[in-house]
Design a protein around this motif. Structure first.
Motif, PDB file in Angstrom:
ATOM      1  N   ASP A   2       2.565 -38.514  20.418  1.00 36.25           N
ATOM      2  CA  ASP A   2       3.050 -39.611  19.585  1.00 36.25           C
ATOM      3  C   ASP A   2       2.709 -39.342  18.122  1.00 36.25           C
ATOM      4  OD1 ASP A   2       0.305 -40.209  19.398  1.00 36.25           O
ATOM      5  OD2 ASP A   2       0.412 -41.901  20.782  1.00 36.25           O
ATOM      6  N   ASP A  33       0.597 -40.833  16.204  1.00 36.90           N
ATOM      7  CA  ASP A  33      -0.839 -40.791  15.929  1.00 36.90           C
ATOM      8  C   ASP A  33      -1.411 -39.402  16.173  1.00 36.90           C
ATOM      9  OD1 ASP A  33      -2.434 -43.547  15.401  1.00 36.90           O
ATOM     10  OD2 ASP A  33      -0.533 -43.923  16.411  1.00 36.90           O
ATOM     11  N   PRO A  36       0.694 -42.116  25.442  1.00 36.27           N
ATOM     12  CA  PRO A  36       1.110 -42.587  24.112  1.00 36.27           C
ATOM     13  C   PRO A  36       0.529 -43.966  23.824  1.00 36.27           C
ATOM     14  CG  PRO A  36       2.995 -41.790  25.391  1.00 36.27           C
ATOM     15  CD  PRO A  36       1.837 -41.856  26.327  1.00 36.27           C
ATOM     16  N   CYS A  83       6.838 -35.083  17.162  1.00 34.57           N
ATOM     17  CA  CYS A  83       7.079 -36.002  18.277  1.00 34.57           C
ATOM     18  C   CYS A  83       8.397 -36.710  18.024  1.00 34.57           C
ATOM     19  CB  CYS A  83       5.939 -37.022  18.425  1.00 34.57           C
ATOM     20  SG  CYS A  83       5.825 -38.217  17.075  1.00 34.57           S
ATOM     21  N   ASP A  84       8.927 -37.380  19.043  1.00 31.59           N
ATOM     22  CA  ASP A  84      10.107 -38.240  18.940  1.00 31.59           C
ATOM     23  C   ASP A  84      11.338 -37.479  18.456  1.00 31.59           C
ATOM     24  OD1 ASP A  84      11.550 -40.627  19.176  1.00 31.59           O
ATOM     25  OD2 ASP A  84      11.147 -41.212  17.102  1.00 31.59           O
TER      26      ASP A  84
END
Length: 356
Positions: free
Chosen positions: A241, A243, A139, A288-289
Protein backbone atom coordinates in the motif's frame (compact mmCIF):
# COMPACT_ATOMS: atom_id res chain seq x y z
CA UNK A 1 -2.31 11.81 -31.47
CA UNK A 2 -1.30 9.31 -34.14
CA UNK A 3 1.44 6.66 -34.23
CA UNK A 4 3.40 6.93 -37.51
CA UNK A 5 5.59 3.83 -37.16
CA UNK A 6 4.84 0.09 -37.55
CA UNK A 7 5.61 -0.76 -33.93
CA UNK A 8 4.31 -1.22 -31.33
CA UNK A 9 1.52 -3.39 -32.75
CA UNK A 10 -0.06 -6.69 -31.73
CA UNK A 11 1.27 -9.71 -33.54
CA UNK A 12 -1.50 -11.95 -34.92
CA UNK A 13 0.35 -15.19 -34.16
CA UNK A 14 3.21 -14.81 -31.67
CA UNK A 15 5.75 -17.61 -31.20
CA UNK A 16 4.52 -17.95 -27.60
CA UNK A 17 3.06 -15.72 -24.91
CA UNK A 18 4.93 -14.72 -21.78
CA UNK A 19 2.89 -15.13 -18.61
CA UNK A 20 5.11 -13.32 -16.08
CA UNK A 21 8.32 -11.39 -15.59
CA UNK A 22 10.30 -13.99 -13.66
CA UNK A 23 13.56 -12.29 -12.67
CA UNK A 24 16.21 -9.70 -13.49
CA UNK A 25 19.94 -10.38 -13.85
CA UNK A 26 22.59 -7.87 -12.74
CA UNK A 27 26.39 -8.10 -12.68
CA UNK A 28 28.03 -6.45 -9.68
CA UNK A 29 31.62 -6.25 -8.38
CA UNK A 30 30.47 -6.34 -4.73
CA UNK A 31 27.74 -8.78 -3.73
CA UNK A 32 27.75 -7.60 -0.10
CA UNK A 33 27.06 -4.00 -1.10
CA UNK A 34 24.36 -5.14 -3.53
CA UNK A 35 22.69 -7.22 -0.82
CA UNK A 36 22.86 -4.36 1.66
CA UNK A 37 20.90 -2.02 -0.62
CA UNK A 38 18.42 -4.66 -1.78
CA UNK A 39 17.63 -5.77 1.78
CA UNK A 40 17.09 -2.14 2.81
CA UNK A 41 14.88 -1.78 -0.27
CA UNK A 42 12.76 -4.72 0.91
CA UNK A 43 13.92 -7.78 -1.03
CA UNK A 44 14.76 -10.91 0.97
CA UNK A 45 17.93 -12.92 0.47
CA UNK A 46 17.36 -16.48 -0.72
CA UNK A 47 21.00 -17.52 -1.01
CA UNK A 48 24.43 -16.00 -1.39
CA UNK A 49 27.72 -17.58 -2.47
CA UNK A 50 30.98 -16.01 -3.56
CA UNK A 51 29.65 -15.71 -7.11
CA UNK A 52 25.85 -15.50 -6.92
CA UNK A 53 23.20 -13.68 -4.88
CA UNK A 54 19.48 -14.50 -5.19
CA UNK A 55 16.64 -12.49 -3.66
CA UNK A 56 12.84 -12.67 -3.64
CA UNK A 57 9.64 -10.97 -2.56
CA UNK A 58 6.76 -12.48 -0.62
CA UNK A 59 4.85 -13.68 -3.70
CA UNK A 60 5.01 -17.29 -4.90
CA UNK A 61 8.34 -17.15 -6.70
CA UNK A 62 11.59 -18.85 -5.72
CA UNK A 63 13.55 -15.70 -6.60
CA UNK A 64 13.06 -12.55 -8.67
CA UNK A 65 16.50 -10.87 -8.54
CA UNK A 66 19.80 -12.44 -9.60
CA UNK A 67 23.16 -10.78 -8.87
CA UNK A 68 26.29 -12.31 -10.43
CA UNK A 69 29.80 -11.43 -9.25
CA UNK A 70 31.59 -9.61 -12.07
CA UNK A 71 34.23 -6.93 -12.46
CA UNK A 72 31.94 -4.61 -14.44
CA UNK A 73 28.58 -3.51 -13.01
CA UNK A 74 25.82 -3.85 -15.58
CA UNK A 75 22.28 -5.00 -16.22
CA UNK A 76 22.50 -8.29 -18.11
CA UNK A 77 18.90 -9.24 -18.85
CA UNK A 78 15.77 -10.87 -17.51
CA UNK A 79 13.64 -13.98 -17.46
CA UNK A 80 10.12 -14.39 -18.86
CA UNK A 81 7.92 -17.24 -17.69
CA UNK A 82 5.88 -19.10 -20.31
CA UNK A 83 3.16 -21.67 -19.68
CA UNK A 84 3.84 -24.49 -22.11
CA UNK A 85 6.72 -26.62 -23.35
CA UNK A 86 5.67 -26.20 -26.99
CA UNK A 87 6.38 -22.48 -26.73
CA UNK A 88 9.80 -23.16 -25.26
CA UNK A 89 10.62 -25.56 -28.10
CA UNK A 90 9.47 -22.98 -30.65
CA UNK A 91 11.70 -20.30 -29.12
CA UNK A 92 14.67 -22.68 -29.29
CA UNK A 93 14.39 -22.64 -33.10
CA UNK A 94 14.94 -18.86 -33.34
CA UNK A 95 18.28 -17.56 -34.66
CA UNK A 96 20.89 -17.41 -31.90
CA UNK A 97 18.72 -19.22 -29.35
CA UNK A 98 20.19 -21.84 -27.03
CA UNK A 99 18.93 -25.38 -26.80
CA UNK A 100 16.34 -26.20 -24.17
CA UNK A 101 18.33 -26.66 -20.97
CA UNK A 102 17.59 -27.44 -17.34
CA UNK A 103 17.78 -24.41 -15.06
CA UNK A 104 20.34 -24.75 -12.23
CA UNK A 105 18.54 -22.10 -10.16
CA UNK A 106 15.98 -22.72 -7.37
CA UNK A 107 12.73 -24.13 -8.69
CA UNK A 108 14.44 -25.81 -11.61
CA UNK A 109 12.47 -25.97 -14.81
CA UNK A 110 13.72 -25.59 -18.36
CA UNK A 111 15.06 -22.53 -20.12
CA UNK A 112 15.95 -21.21 -23.54
CA UNK A 113 18.38 -18.30 -23.58
CA UNK A 114 17.87 -15.68 -26.28
CA UNK A 115 19.30 -12.28 -27.12
CA UNK A 116 16.95 -9.52 -28.22
CA UNK A 117 17.91 -7.18 -31.10
CA UNK A 118 19.32 -4.64 -28.65
CA UNK A 119 21.63 -7.18 -27.03
CA UNK A 120 19.76 -7.88 -23.80
CA UNK A 121 19.69 -11.46 -22.56
CA UNK A 122 16.18 -12.93 -22.33
CA UNK A 123 15.62 -16.28 -20.61
CA UNK A 124 12.37 -18.05 -21.42
CA UNK A 125 11.55 -20.36 -18.53
CA UNK A 126 8.98 -23.13 -18.21
CA UNK A 127 8.24 -25.90 -15.75
CA UNK A 128 9.54 -24.43 -12.49
CA UNK A 129 8.41 -26.24 -9.36
CA UNK A 130 5.70 -24.36 -7.44
CA UNK A 131 6.96 -21.87 -4.87
CA UNK A 132 5.38 -20.93 -1.57
CA UNK A 133 4.41 -17.45 -0.47
CA UNK A 134 5.84 -15.58 2.51
CA UNK A 135 3.78 -13.64 5.02
CA UNK A 136 3.40 -9.89 4.63
CA UNK A 137 1.32 -7.36 6.51
CA UNK A 138 -2.22 -6.62 5.37
CA UNK A 139 -3.00 -3.31 3.63
CA UNK A 140 -4.01 -0.59 6.06
CA UNK A 141 -7.72 0.21 6.30
CA UNK A 142 -8.56 3.83 5.45
CA UNK A 143 -11.24 6.01 6.97
CA UNK A 144 -12.86 8.02 4.18
CA UNK A 145 -15.33 10.90 4.35
CA UNK A 146 -18.05 8.45 3.29
CA UNK A 147 -17.09 5.30 5.21
CA UNK A 148 -15.45 4.91 8.61
CA UNK A 149 -13.80 1.50 8.92
CA UNK A 150 -11.49 2.20 11.86
CA UNK A 151 -13.08 3.31 15.15
CA UNK A 152 -11.12 3.62 18.39
CA UNK A 153 -8.03 2.45 16.52
CA UNK A 154 -4.85 3.95 15.11
CA UNK A 155 -2.58 3.55 12.08
CA UNK A 156 0.94 2.42 12.94
CA UNK A 157 2.72 0.76 10.01
CA UNK A 158 5.93 -0.96 11.12
CA UNK A 159 9.11 1.12 10.89
CA UNK A 160 11.15 -1.25 8.76
CA UNK A 161 12.03 -1.87 5.14
CA UNK A 162 8.83 -2.33 3.14
CA UNK A 163 7.97 -5.90 2.19
CA UNK A 164 8.44 -6.32 -1.55
CA UNK A 165 5.58 -8.45 -2.83
CA UNK A 166 6.86 -9.08 -6.35
CA UNK A 167 8.85 -7.82 -9.29
CA UNK A 168 6.47 -5.74 -11.41
CA UNK A 169 8.21 -4.38 -14.49
CA UNK A 170 11.45 -3.40 -16.17
CA UNK A 171 12.10 -0.42 -18.45
CA UNK A 172 14.78 -0.44 -21.15
CA UNK A 173 16.17 2.27 -23.42
CA UNK A 174 16.97 1.31 -27.01
CA UNK A 175 18.55 2.71 -30.13
CA UNK A 176 16.90 0.11 -32.41
CA UNK A 177 13.37 0.70 -31.18
CA UNK A 178 11.34 -0.73 -34.07
CA UNK A 179 13.23 -3.98 -34.41
CA UNK A 180 13.37 -4.62 -30.66
CA UNK A 181 9.71 -3.80 -30.06
CA UNK A 182 8.70 -6.07 -32.95
CA UNK A 183 10.78 -8.90 -31.47
CA UNK A 184 8.89 -8.79 -28.15
CA UNK A 185 5.45 -8.55 -29.75
CA UNK A 186 6.24 -11.34 -32.24
CA UNK A 187 7.95 -13.82 -29.95
CA UNK A 188 6.35 -13.17 -26.52
CA UNK A 189 2.98 -11.67 -27.43
CA UNK A 190 3.37 -8.34 -25.65
CA UNK A 191 0.58 -5.77 -26.14
CA UNK A 192 1.07 -1.99 -26.01
CA UNK A 193 -1.17 -0.51 -23.32
CA UNK A 194 -0.08 3.08 -23.95
CA UNK A 195 2.44 4.74 -26.24
CA UNK A 196 3.94 8.18 -25.75
CA UNK A 197 4.95 9.79 -29.03
CA UNK A 198 7.13 12.64 -30.21
CA UNK A 199 5.66 15.48 -32.30
CA UNK A 200 6.43 13.53 -35.51
CA UNK A 201 4.35 10.57 -34.28
CA UNK A 202 7.31 8.29 -33.58
CA UNK A 203 7.26 6.44 -30.25
CA UNK A 204 9.26 7.71 -27.31
CA UNK A 205 7.98 5.15 -24.79
CA UNK A 206 5.79 2.05 -25.19
CA UNK A 207 4.23 0.53 -22.07
CA UNK A 208 3.81 -3.17 -22.88
CA UNK A 209 1.61 -5.65 -21.00
CA UNK A 210 1.34 -9.42 -21.06
CA UNK A 211 -1.44 -11.01 -23.11
CA UNK A 212 -3.27 -13.06 -20.48
CA UNK A 213 -6.59 -13.07 -22.33
CA UNK A 214 -9.49 -12.32 -19.99
CA UNK A 215 -7.21 -12.40 -16.94
CA UNK A 216 -6.22 -8.85 -15.92
CA UNK A 217 -2.55 -8.00 -16.49
CA UNK A 218 -0.38 -5.17 -15.18
CA UNK A 219 -0.55 -2.04 -17.34
CA UNK A 220 3.07 -2.75 -18.22
CA UNK A 221 5.51 -5.54 -17.52
CA UNK A 222 8.03 -4.28 -20.06
CA UNK A 223 8.46 -0.69 -21.21
CA UNK A 224 10.66 0.27 -24.14
CA UNK A 225 11.94 3.80 -24.62
CA UNK A 226 13.75 5.38 -27.56
CA UNK A 227 17.31 6.25 -26.61
CA UNK A 228 20.71 6.45 -28.24
CA UNK A 229 22.05 3.13 -26.90
CA UNK A 230 20.65 0.03 -25.20
CA UNK A 231 20.59 0.53 -21.45
CA UNK A 232 18.63 -0.25 -18.30
CA UNK A 233 16.33 2.55 -17.16
CA UNK A 234 14.69 1.13 -14.02
CA UNK A 235 12.82 -1.78 -12.50
CA UNK A 236 9.74 -1.71 -10.26
CA UNK A 237 8.63 -3.72 -7.24
CA UNK A 238 5.11 -3.87 -5.82
CA UNK A 239 4.45 -3.17 -2.15
CA UNK A 240 1.22 -3.61 -0.24
CA UNK A 241 0.00 0.00 0.00
CA UNK A 242 0.94 3.68 -0.07
CA UNK A 243 2.16 3.57 3.53
CA UNK A 244 4.71 0.95 2.46
CA UNK A 245 5.89 3.31 -0.29
CA UNK A 246 6.20 6.13 2.26
CA UNK A 247 7.91 3.95 4.85
CA UNK A 248 10.33 2.80 2.16
CA UNK A 249 11.31 6.39 1.53
CA UNK A 250 11.91 7.02 5.22
CA UNK A 251 13.98 3.86 5.73
CA UNK A 252 16.10 4.33 2.59
CA UNK A 253 16.70 7.99 3.37
CA UNK A 254 17.72 7.15 6.94
CA UNK A 255 20.09 4.48 5.58
CA UNK A 256 21.79 7.07 3.39
CA UNK A 257 20.76 5.80 -0.06
CA UNK A 258 20.26 8.18 -2.99
CA UNK A 259 16.74 9.26 -3.90
CA UNK A 260 15.84 9.59 -7.60
CA UNK A 261 12.20 10.74 -7.81
CA UNK A 262 8.94 10.66 -5.86
CA UNK A 263 6.63 10.22 -4.12
CA UNK A 264 3.95 10.70 -6.79
CA UNK A 265 1.31 8.99 -8.90
CA UNK A 266 1.96 8.11 -12.53
CA UNK A 267 -0.47 9.06 -15.27
CA UNK A 268 0.05 5.99 -17.47
CA UNK A 269 -0.31 2.96 -15.19
CA UNK A 270 -1.56 5.08 -12.25
CA UNK A 271 0.98 3.64 -9.78
CA UNK A 272 1.92 5.50 -6.62
CA UNK A 273 5.70 5.48 -6.98
CA UNK A 274 9.04 6.28 -5.39
CA UNK A 275 12.45 5.73 -7.03
CA UNK A 276 15.82 5.03 -5.43
CA UNK A 277 19.33 4.44 -6.80
CA UNK A 278 21.39 1.40 -5.88
CA UNK A 279 25.15 1.72 -5.19
CA UNK A 280 25.86 1.78 -8.95
CA UNK A 281 23.26 4.42 -9.75
CA UNK A 282 20.63 2.03 -11.17
CA UNK A 283 17.07 3.04 -10.33
CA UNK A 284 14.65 0.81 -8.39
CA UNK A 285 10.99 1.74 -7.86
CA UNK A 286 8.59 1.00 -5.03
CA UNK A 287 4.98 1.13 -6.26
CA UNK A 288 1.41 0.22 -5.38
CA UNK A 289 -2.09 0.59 -6.88
CA UNK A 290 -1.25 -0.01 -10.54
CA UNK A 291 -3.79 -0.34 -13.36
CA UNK A 292 -4.85 -3.74 -14.71
CA UNK A 293 -6.10 -4.50 -18.24
CA UNK A 294 -7.46 -7.51 -20.06
CA UNK A 295 -6.23 -8.35 -23.56
CA UNK A 296 -9.09 -6.57 -25.33
CA UNK A 297 -8.26 -3.07 -24.02
CA UNK A 298 -7.09 -0.83 -26.91
CA UNK A 299 -3.77 1.02 -27.09
CA UNK A 300 -3.71 4.64 -26.00
CA UNK A 301 -1.57 7.23 -27.82
CA UNK A 302 -0.29 10.28 -25.94
CA UNK A 303 2.17 13.14 -26.38
CA UNK A 304 5.36 12.71 -24.38
CA UNK A 305 6.67 15.28 -21.91
CA UNK A 306 8.23 15.41 -18.47
CA UNK A 307 4.94 16.73 -17.10
CA UNK A 308 3.04 13.75 -18.59
CA UNK A 309 4.83 11.30 -16.31
CA UNK A 310 2.95 12.04 -13.08
CA UNK A 311 -0.55 13.16 -11.99
CA UNK A 312 0.78 14.61 -8.74
CA UNK A 313 4.04 14.78 -6.85
CA UNK A 314 7.22 16.46 -8.07
CA UNK A 315 7.76 16.81 -11.80
CA UNK A 316 10.22 14.22 -13.04
CA UNK A 317 13.68 15.71 -12.41
CA UNK A 318 15.95 16.17 -15.40
CA UNK A 319 18.54 14.01 -13.65
CA UNK A 320 16.13 11.06 -13.88
CA UNK A 321 16.67 10.63 -17.63
CA UNK A 322 20.08 12.25 -17.94
CA UNK A 323 22.35 9.79 -19.79
CA UNK A 324 25.69 8.71 -18.35
CA UNK A 325 28.24 9.96 -20.85
CA UNK A 326 31.38 7.83 -20.91
CA UNK A 327 33.83 7.16 -23.75
CA UNK A 328 31.92 3.93 -24.45
CA UNK A 329 28.50 5.61 -24.48
CA UNK A 330 29.69 8.44 -26.74
CA UNK A 331 31.12 5.85 -29.15
CA UNK A 332 27.79 3.99 -29.05
CA UNK A 333 25.93 7.23 -29.79
CA UNK A 334 28.04 7.97 -32.85
CA UNK A 335 27.84 4.37 -34.05
CA UNK A 336 24.07 4.18 -33.65
CA UNK A 337 23.50 7.52 -35.36
CA UNK A 338 25.22 6.07 -38.43
CA UNK A 339 23.49 2.70 -38.51
CA UNK A 340 20.14 2.77 -36.66
CA UNK A 341 17.09 3.71 -38.75
CA UNK A 342 15.30 4.83 -35.56
CA UNK A 343 17.91 7.36 -34.45
CA UNK A 344 18.49 10.76 -36.04
CA UNK A 345 20.03 14.02 -34.90
CA UNK A 346 16.61 15.63 -35.10
CA UNK A 347 15.10 12.99 -32.82
CA UNK A 348 17.99 13.32 -30.37
CA UNK A 349 17.49 17.09 -30.25
CA UNK A 350 13.78 16.62 -29.59
CA UNK A 351 14.42 14.10 -26.80
CA UNK A 352 17.06 16.37 -25.28
CA UNK A 353 14.68 19.33 -25.35
CA UNK A 354 11.97 17.30 -23.65
CA UNK A 355 14.03 15.50 -21.04
CA UNK A 356 17.65 16.66 -20.79
Amino acid sequence: MKLTTPQPARHPNPTTKASALAYLIFDRPDLEKAEWFLNDFGLRTVSRSESLLLLRGTAASHFCYVVRKAAKPQFAGFGLRIDNRAGLDALATLPGASKVERSPLPGGGYTVQLTDPSGFRVDAIWGQAPAGTLAHRAPLAFNSVDTAVRINGTQRPPERAPEIIRLGHVVLELADYQQTCAWYTQHFGFIASDVQVLPDGSPAVAFMRLDLGDEPSDHHTLALAQGFAPTYSHSAYEVVDADAVGMGQRILRDKGWTHAWGIGRHILGSQIFDYWQDPWGDKHEHYCDGDLFTADAPTGIHAVSREAMAQWGPTMPRSFTKPRFTPASVAALLRNLRRSPDLTLSKLRTLAKLFA
